[in-house]
Design a protein around this motif. Structure first.
Motif, PDB file in Angstrom:
ATOM      1  N   TYR A  98       0.948  -1.326   0.227  1.00  0.00           N
ATOM      2  CA  TYR A  98      -0.051   0.030   0.115  1.00  0.00           C
ATOM      3  C   TYR A  98       0.681   1.188  -0.094  1.00  0.00           C
ATOM      4  N   TYR A  99       1.907   1.061   0.616  1.00  0.00           N
ATOM      5  CA  TYR A  99       2.819   2.464   0.794  1.00  0.00           C
ATOM      6  C   TYR A  99       3.683   2.734  -0.409  1.00  0.00           C
ATOM      7  N   LYS A 105       5.210   9.090   4.841  1.00  0.00           N
ATOM      8  CA  LYS A 105       6.259  10.069   5.785  1.00  0.00           C
ATOM      9  C   LYS A 105       6.601  11.146   4.811  1.00  0.00           C
ATOM     10  N   SER A 106       7.031  10.716   3.623  1.00  0.00           N
ATOM     11  CA  SER A 106       7.247  11.899   2.510  1.00  0.00           C
ATOM     12  C   SER A 106       6.054  12.543   2.013  1.00  0.00           C
ATOM     13  N   GLY A 107       5.091  11.952   1.671  1.00  0.00           N
ATOM     14  CA  GLY A 107       3.827  12.537   1.053  1.00  0.00           C
ATOM     15  C   GLY A 107       3.956  12.336  -0.177  1.00  0.00           C
ATOM     16  N   LYS A 108       4.750  11.555  -0.906  1.00  0.00           N
ATOM     17  CA  LYS A 108       5.223  11.343  -2.313  1.00  0.00           C
ATOM     18  C   LYS A 108       4.534  10.248  -2.843  1.00  0.00           C
TER      19      LYS A 108
END
Length: 180
Positions: A98-99, A105-108
């Motif tokens: 999913y990540y 964390k980075s929003g990217k």
């Protein structure tokens, strides 16, 4: 047996024939998941639909008449569930996947080549034989629900994932699509 017989003598005879496909005989395989080398997600798979699709209609109007043509095909999202085993990394494997599409964390947002996976959904007969299989391309988790806490329940926790897919191709072992 004549087609106009109004009984079920042809179903499940000792000589064979008309064995029903059971809904509890299916597996989902996802290739290339980090930490899933031993097929944890396949072994944890609980429920999910077979791939479904719709073809949009292209309408062509000519004077007082209308003709319809096949347009773009859309493959429906699949909501699948996995058991959350305490001694297995099912939740970790799915969370990592999913990540891959969006790093909190980075929003990217990552490239599709990183988060899209291929796989297959296989329905088996009661004896484990297979003749119903879908090759699924471009799967990724667009919705992730790791489950709930309920102190009054003794139900096994399930992880629910909404999986977007690019394409699903029915590839039965009997090969009737080979002539298409």
């Amino acid at each position: 047996m004549p087609l106009d017989t109004l009984n079920a003598d042809h179903i499940g005879q000792a000589g064979g024939g008309f064995e029903p496909q059971r809904q509890n005989n299916g597996l989902l395989y996802i290739t290339g998941l980090e930490g899933d080398e031993n097929g944890i997600t396949t072994l944890s798979f609980v429920t999910g639909p077979v791939p479904k699709s719709d073809i949009n209609v292209v309408e062509v109007h000519h004077q007082n008449q209308l003709r319809k043509f096949a347009g773009k095909t859309t493959y429906q999202d699949m909501t699948v569930q996995f058991y959350d085993y305490v001694d297995q990394n099912t939740k970790l494997v799915l969370t990592r996947w999913y990540y891959q599409s969006h790093d909190p964390k980075s929003g990217k947002t990552r490239f599709a080549s990183r988060y899209k996976k291929n796989g297959r959904l296989v329905l088996t007969g009661p004896d484990g034989s297979t003749d119903r299989e879908w090759a699924i391309e471009g799967m990724w988790i667009q919705g992730f629900d790791p489950g709930d806490i309920d102190h009054e329940s003794d139900t096994a926790n399930r992880i629910s994932c909404t999986i977007a897919i690019d394409k699903a191709i029915y590839v039965p072992a009997i090969g009737f699509l080979a002539t298409a």
